[in-house]
Design an enzyme around this catalytic site. Structure first.
Site, PDB file in Angstrom:
ATOM      1  N   GLY A 141    -121.027  -4.049 -47.898  1.00  0.00           N
ATOM      2  CA  GLY A 141    -122.280  -4.796 -47.857  1.00  0.00           C
ATOM      3  C   GLY A 141    -122.045  -6.249 -47.513  1.00  0.00           C
ATOM      4  N   GLY A 156    -124.342 -10.241 -47.297  1.00  0.00           N
ATOM      5  CA  GLY A 156    -125.570 -10.938 -47.678  1.00  0.00           C
ATOM      6  C   GLY A 156    -125.376 -12.429 -47.588  1.00  0.00           C
ATOM      7  N   GLY A 183    -122.100 -13.582 -49.225  1.00  0.00           N
ATOM      8  CA  GLY A 183    -120.851 -13.271 -48.542  1.00  0.00           C
ATOM      9  C   GLY A 183    -120.706 -11.779 -48.331  1.00  0.00           C
ATOM     10  CB  VAL A 235    -120.158  -6.354 -51.280  1.00  0.00           C
ATOM     11  CG1 VAL A 235    -119.809  -5.533 -52.515  1.00  0.00           C
ATOM     12  CG2 VAL A 235    -121.200  -7.414 -51.624  1.00  0.00           C
ATOM     13  CE  LYS A 272    -122.511 -11.212 -55.384  1.00  0.00           C
ATOM     14  NZ  LYS A 272    -123.975 -11.205 -55.634  1.00  0.00           N
ATOM     15  CG  ASP A 301    -133.557 -12.222 -54.264  1.00  0.00           C
ATOM     16  OD1 ASP A 301    -134.524 -12.033 -53.483  1.00  0.00           O
ATOM     17  OD2 ASP A 301    -132.383 -12.283 -53.865  1.00  0.00           O
TER      18      ASP A 301
END
Length: 855
Positions: free
Chosen positions: A515, A517, A520, A522, A536, A633
């Site tokens: 992942g 985002g 940064g 993952v 992460k 969020d």
């Protein structure tokens, strides 16, 4: 013990902790002058001190140690006032330290013991007291290097009767950081007209990290218990710290709830553990939840400890998996004062293998209640070979992060102190009022600066609250602003080295990325014994950065819930900002809706995922902190699914503590994700828990429609999912826009209709017209019951009474429209925690369910 202030002065300017600084010799030389005040030196340089008070003998052998009389002419120890000496008769058969306790040093006025040989560092200080005929008339206080051990007017006779389990003696143990280069002094201050006494004194230097960056200057050992094993005498301590471990049976609420197991092979220490933490004999046996002699196998095993109110307590749990060889074979839950502090607890996974000694720390804040409950029990919501809890040892330490005192805090003061307090209070209030008006007027003329999230000092509720030791004691910078968390917070959880992280991620192999985002990348990684984790890592130009990194550590350290992603640890070496989480095997909720090749979810699976996320948010709003926590969020990429498709809320970098009871909102700059953002929050910059509710409403529509919340490729009136779905819902044609992969036979029309109504209510323009997360959760569970009843009918089953009741309750929705003030009051005050009944033990099932709905 490292004092927070010393830590800030010596290390914050370098951005790393002393332990890391010592890895480079040239850096060590530069900061040695600072570190010596906070780290101490090894025991090879400082010898332990054993003093026989009231004696002139130079060789008294007790418990395998040589004790020197305080009047034997030893140049390293001196008394400012010698007082008097009493010799009493003590039976060796009754007291292990009988030879020491025959002499007593008595003071009728303040006197200091000075130990000039004690150098800066960390020490165990033990004070021995044995009752004698006139001891009941004694009241006094004890101070060491300006740190208050025992409050003035303290009567040791009462404490011995309360804590010694029938013994006539008491050893009070303290862990103290000595920062002075002038040695150690211990002051005994009797109350006017009374006297002080002491039988013996131990000063034991502690090398290594017994406590990782402990809070404050000192702490008192309240209990040290070898769970399931025999009593461990002080001369059996592997690391020459001379600690005594009691048997746990005397503190158990019911002996029938726990049985003893022993190791079948050698036990060794895991990473982060060593003989300084606890002797290996603590881990060679354990107590596990018993089901043979109890009414229900789901009953928890409980221990009850008497404590002093108005203090914080560090609880150190010692574990060792003695039976199983693979992760996932044993899961259980941990409770402190009837609150879940850890669930899905897998000792083997955390320790890194079978027969590995491991410890975990938590901090509880005790306000008024004098009893501390510790409970372990089965995790009934996970599939495992064994859900019986296991525990090898437990230590409880009293700490105070607000004042330099461990003495009892009384609400009664002398008339002089009261008068002085009133005068000082009035003057302080006037000064602060003037400063507030001055700065408030100045600030109103300036442009708002970007917000900085920091941890605040403890402000405990009138009840007991668990909080882990991320903590909590923050100094102020010269400007008056709160200092960044990185330079002041004390974290509990594993602190990985960058070497460990690089090894686990194969030097950040791009093929392991699962992942990306704003923070940064993952990575999927493996730690000891092939335990999968998610790592992460912030990139240098992270959109979030240090503030969000620290906020996430703070939040995840003190929040524990089945539907929140657990944080395992972090790494902040060499400028890195890395968080390590439990690996979520099925990725994000969004990946199962659109935009990936992941298998899509059935209607029931989507409902279960929404209910799980709602439970996580409900816990944040009502049980995660005194004033609740606003996630800020909420979106489908921040809802993760584990291997069993259990939904868990993730990413707390933007989270904020909720408003005080007398405020309706938190004023803050707007943060969040486009498409999920509450319009009222965006317009007014007033954040409430209803902002999360709005975002969750968008998630509900995204789940059923399986499309992006903002899609510029669609016709103009369909670009924004929230606006489009609400319009279609109100037109009565909601079924026309749902995910085409949901076949008509897959879902109940009634459940779909109610689901759409819930989502619509969440997206109300006025937040006062939106439901609370508790109401959303209740209605989603009703939707699930409707769907399950429908599926049962399709399979030829008779409709259940519960399904019929759910159907009758489906209209109207259980959504209370209340005033803004009532709304805020309801959200800010969590329900009372479940209390242990005197007549019987609680079922963990009932406790867990109560925490799911009322965390």
């Amino acid at each position: 013990m490292i004092h927070t202030k010393n830590l800030v002065c010596s290390c914050a300017i370098h951005g790393v902790l002393p332990r890391n600084l010592m890895m480079n010799s040239w850096v060590c030389l530069l900061v040695l002058g600072f570190i010596i005040f906070s780290m101490g030196i090894t025991r090879a340089q400082v010898k332990p001190v054993f003093i026989n008070c009231g004696s002139n003998s130079t060789t008294v052998n007790a418990s395998g140690r040589i004790w020197v009389g305080d009047s034997s002419g030893n140049g390293d120890v001196s008394l400012s006032y010698s007082g008097s000496v009493m010799v009493v008769s003590v039976s060796a058969s009754d007291v292990a330290y009988a030879d020491l306790y025959r002499s007593i040093r008595i003071f009728n006025k303040t006197s200091n013991y000075s130990f000039r040989s004690v150098r800066p560092g960390n020490y165990f200080i033990r004070l021995h007291f044995h009752l004698f005929p006139d001891a009941a008339a004694s009241t006094f206080g004890i101070t060491a290097n300006d740190f208050n051990f025992v409050a003035a007017n303290h009567n040791l006779t009462d404490e011995i009767a309360r804590r010694s389990n029938g013994s006539s003696s008491l050893i009070k143990e303290y862990f103290l950081n000595v920062s002075s280069t002038h040695g150690l002094w211990i002051e005994f201050a009797p109350t006017l007209g009374s006297f002080a006494f002491v039988n013996a004194i131990e000063i034991i230097p502690v090398a290594g990290e017994l406590f990782l960056n402990p809070a404050g200057k000192g702490m008192e050992t309240m209990y040290r218990v070898n769970v399931g094993g025999p009593e461990i005498e002080s001369d059996q301590d592997d690391d020459d710290l001379w600690r005594k471990w009691e048997k746990d049976a005397v503190y158990m609420y019911s002996a029938n709830t726990g049985s003893v197991i022993e190791n079948t092979s050698a036990v060794s220490y895991s990473n982060g553990s060593n003989p300084t933490i606890a002797p290996i004999s603590v881990y060679t046996d354990a107590r596990t939840t018993s089901s043979a002699n109890v009414l229900k196998p789901t009953l928890n095993i409980s221990w009850k400890f008497e404590v002093d109110p108005k203090f914080q307590y560090l609880l150190r749990f010692h574990f060792c998996e003695l039976l199983y060889s693979d992760p996932g074979q044993r899961f259980f839950m941990i409770y402190i004062d009837f609150k879940i502090v850890d669930d899905n607890f897998d000792v083997l996974a955390r320790a890194g293998g079978k027969n590995k000694a491991y410890h975990q720390d938590y901090v509880v804040v005790v306000s008024e209640i004098k009893t501390l409950w510790v409970q372990l029990g089965p995790e009934t919501y996970r599939t495992a070979s064994d859900t019986k809890a296991i525990l090898s040892g437990l230590e409880i330490f009293k700490i105070d992060l607000d004042e330099e005192t461990l003495g009892s805090k009384s609400s009664k003061n002398s008339a002089m102190n009261i008068s002085l307090g009133i005068i000082v209070g009035v003057l302080t209030a006037v000064i602060f009022l003037g400063l507030y008006i001055f700065f408030h007027r100045r600030c109103n003329k300036k442009t708002k600066k970007p917000e900085i999230n920091t941890v605040t000092n403890l402000n405990p509720n009138p009840s007991t609250h668990w909080q882990p030791l991320v903590l909590l004691n923050l100094d102020r910078s010269a400007s008056g602003n709160e200092t960044p968390l990185s330079s002041t917070a004390i974290r509990i959880g594993r602190r990985f080295t960058i070497t460990e992280i690089r090894s686990a991620t194969n030097d950040f192999d791009e093929s392991l990325i699962i992942g990306t985002g704003g923070f940064g990348k993952v990575y999927k990684a493996m730690i000891e014994e092939h335990v999968p984790v998610a790592v992460k890592r912030a990139h240098p130009n992270s959109e979030q950065g240090l503030t969000e990194f620290e906020t996430e550590i703070e939040m995840l350290s003190k929040l524990r819930h089945r539907h929140l992603v657990p944080m395992i640890g972090y790494c902040d070496e060499k400028g890195e900002m890395i968080l390590v989480y439990e690996y979520m095997a099925n990725g994000t909720l969004r990946s199962h809706l659109y935009g990936s090749d992941q298998p899509h979810l059935s209607w029931k699976q989507r409902l279960v995922a929404c209910i799980g996320a709602a439970r996580g948010l409900h816990y944040l709003h009502t049980g995660g902190a005194e004033r609740g926590i606003i996630h800020r969020d909420v979106k489908t990429t921040n809802i993760l699914l584990d291997g069993d498709f259990v939904a868990k809320m993730a990413d707390f970098g933007l989270s904020k503590t909720g408003p005080p009871v007398d405020h309706s909102h938190v004023s803050t700059v707007v943060r969040g994700s486009f498409g999920y953002l509450d319009p009222e929050y965006f317009r007014r910059q007033k954040l409430t828990q209803k902002s999360d509710v709005y975002s969750f409403g968008v998630v509900l529509f995204e789940v059923v429609c399986a499309r992006a919340v903002i899609d510029p490729t669609l016709p103009r009136d369909q670009i924004n999912l929230a606006e489009w779905a609400v319009r279609v819902q109100r037109e009565g044609s909601f079924e026309n826009i749902i995910d085409r992969r949901l076949q008509t036979d897959d879902y109940s029309q009634e459940s779909l209709t109610m689901f759409g109504e819930i989502a619509e209510k969440c997206l109300a323009d006025d937040r006062r017209n939106r439901p609370t997360m508790a109401e959303v959760l209740w209605n989603l569970e009703t939707v699930l019951r409707l769907q399950e009843s429908y599926m049962g009918v399709l399979n030829g089953e008779e409709p259940s009474d519960e399904g019929m009741r759910s159907s009758s309750m489906a209209e109207p929705l259980r959504l209370s429209l209340i005033s803004e003030e009532e709304d805020d009051e309801a959200d800010a005050n969590p329900p009372e925690p479940t209390r242990l009944e005197e007549s019987s033990l609680l079922s963990l099932d009932s406790i867990y369910r109560s925490h799911q709905r009322e965390p």
